[in-house]
Design an enzyme around this catalytic site. Structure first.
Site, PDB file in Angstrom:
ATOM      1  N   SER A  78     -11.113  -0.660   2.622  1.00 37.96           N
ATOM      2  CA  SER A  78     -10.412  -0.990   3.868  1.00 37.96           C
ATOM      3  C   SER A  78      -9.863   0.271   4.518  1.00 37.96           C
ATOM      4  O   SER A  78      -9.214   1.081   3.869  1.00 37.96           O
ATOM      5  CB  SER A  78      -9.265  -1.958   3.583  1.00 37.96           C
ATOM      6  OG  SER A  78      -9.761  -3.165   3.070  1.00 37.96           O
TER       7      SER A  78
ATOM      8  N   ARG B 104       0.801  -1.231   0.000  1.00 38.19           N
ATOM      9  CA  ARG B 104       0.000   0.000   0.000  1.00 38.19           C
ATOM     10  C   ARG B 104       0.836   1.284   0.000  1.00 38.19           C
ATOM     11  O   ARG B 104       0.433   2.296   0.570  1.00 38.19           O
ATOM     12  CB  ARG B 104      -0.974   0.009   1.204  1.00 38.19           C
ATOM     13  CG  ARG B 104      -1.935  -1.160   1.241  1.00 38.19           C
ATOM     14  CD  ARG B 104      -2.836  -1.216   0.000  1.00 38.19           C
ATOM     15  NE  ARG B 104      -3.630  -2.435   0.033  1.00 38.19           N
ATOM     16  CZ  ARG B 104      -3.274  -3.575  -0.549  1.00 38.19           C
ATOM     17  NH1 ARG B 104      -2.153  -3.651  -1.251  1.00 38.19           N
ATOM     18  NH2 ARG B 104      -4.044  -4.645  -0.477  1.00 38.19           N
TER      19      ARG B 104
ATOM     20  N   GLU C   9      -4.962   3.209   5.966  1.00 36.23           N
ATOM     21  CA  GLU C   9      -4.785   3.017   4.532  1.00 36.23           C
ATOM     22  C   GLU C   9      -5.359   4.197   3.752  1.00 36.23           C
ATOM     23  O   GLU C   9      -4.955   4.469   2.636  1.00 36.23           O
ATOM     24  CB  GLU C   9      -5.460   1.703   4.108  1.00 36.23           C
ATOM     25  CG  GLU C   9      -5.111   1.238   2.724  1.00 36.23           C
ATOM     26  CD  GLU C   9      -5.604  -0.176   2.428  1.00 36.23           C
ATOM     27  OE1 GLU C   9      -6.357  -0.329   1.467  1.00 36.23           O
ATOM     28  OE2 GLU C   9      -5.218  -1.097   3.159  1.00 36.23           O
TER      29      GLU C   9
END
Length: 296
Positions: free
Chosen positions: A221, A170, A291
């Site tokens: 998420s 990520r 995130e």
């Protein structure tokens, strides 16, 4: 300032947009303007202007991984949706930063090209996906992107190769160096069986419908999974499944999703994020890493 930008004639301008209309969380106050450059040359002209005049700006794709504050964003949003080039050369796809990622996954599947199946449920753009190294099902952009054409902070157009991009879970070079802007990417896929690829996409779509709260606005998420564990499990363990602050709820379907049940504010979502991080740290001594990106 907006009048001056209009005189540049770089593309479409939306004045005083409510960011809740342009983000998947459906929260956020006004910005000064959204500017959609017609092409790379127009983008360069616009960036040159905003840098010279110290105008705050944010590059935005589908608004699928961001939380804008409830108050005014005192700057302009630069949307790259018109950078939507799509070229196929055998198994190599050259695609613009503004191209929709789900559309790309479906289009390549129909061409019998395998490698982007993981992206079929990620509601972002190619530029945003490269920026954050978006992924799912144990794959991500770092596995398929061979080159990225970027605009550097000194407004030069440069090609960066996979090894230069520093793709990790990520994150990427672009996330760590926000002065660089993704313009387009070269993606290397493999020949596969079209029917099998499309069947896999359909199977994953059905699994998402069962396991994710797709009926509500969210941004996917919320936290990265800690090494060897799942953020959703930890959030369930602290008893936060279904917990709410205002209109922001931790999803009953998937605890690593925060959903907007209709009247959430950005401040509700941010408070819920902070509470979860504090409780998980207190109980497990694990720092949950966000995130999503909070835009101030």
């Amino acid at each position: 300032m907006i009048e001056k930008i209009k005189k540049l004639k770089v593309g479409k301008i939306i004045e005083n947009p409510l960011m809740k209309k342009y983000t998947t969380y459906k929260v956020g106050g006004e910005a000064l303007a959204i500017v959609m450059p017609d092409d790379i040359k127009s983008l360069v002209k616009l960036i040159e202007f905003v840098n010279k005049n110290n105008v705050k700006y944010k590059i935005l794709g589908n608004g699928s991984n961001v939380i804008f504050k409830d108050e005014l964003y005192d700057g302009i949003i630069i949307n790259l949706s018109k950078l939507d080039k799509f070229e196929v050369d055998g198994t190599i796809i050259t695609v613009g930063a503004g191209y929709n990622l789900i559309k790309l996954a479906m289009k390549t599947a129909k061409l019998g090209l395998s490698g982007l199946e993981f992206a079929s449920g990620i509601p972002g753009t190619v530029g945003g996906a490269v920026y954050m190294n978006a992924g799912a099902y144990k794959s991500d952009m770092g596995y398929v992107v061979s080159e990225v054409k970027v605009l550097t902070p000194d407004l030069k157009i440069k090609t960066m190769y996979n090894k230069d991009m520093d793709f990790h879970y990520r994150t990427s070079f672009l996330k760590k160096n926000p002065g660089f802007i993704c313009l387009e990417a070269k993606i290397v896929l493999k020949k596969g069986n079209k029917d099998e690829i499309l069947a896999l996409l359909e199977d994953r779509k059905q699994r998402r419908l069962i396991s994710q709260p797709l009926e509500y606005p969210s941004a996917g998420s919320v936290f990265r999974n800690p090494t060897g564990d799942f953020a959703g499990r930890l959030i369930e363990e602290i008893g936060y499944k279904g917990k709410n602050i205002g209109g922001a709820y931790v999803s009953e379907k998937h605890a690593n999703f925060i959903i907007n049940k209709g009247d959430a504010k950005a401040s509700d979502i941010k408070k819920l994020i902070s509470e979860i991080q504090d409780k998980v740290k207190e109980k497990y001594d694990i720092e949950l890493i966000l995130e999503q990106e909070i835009i101030e």
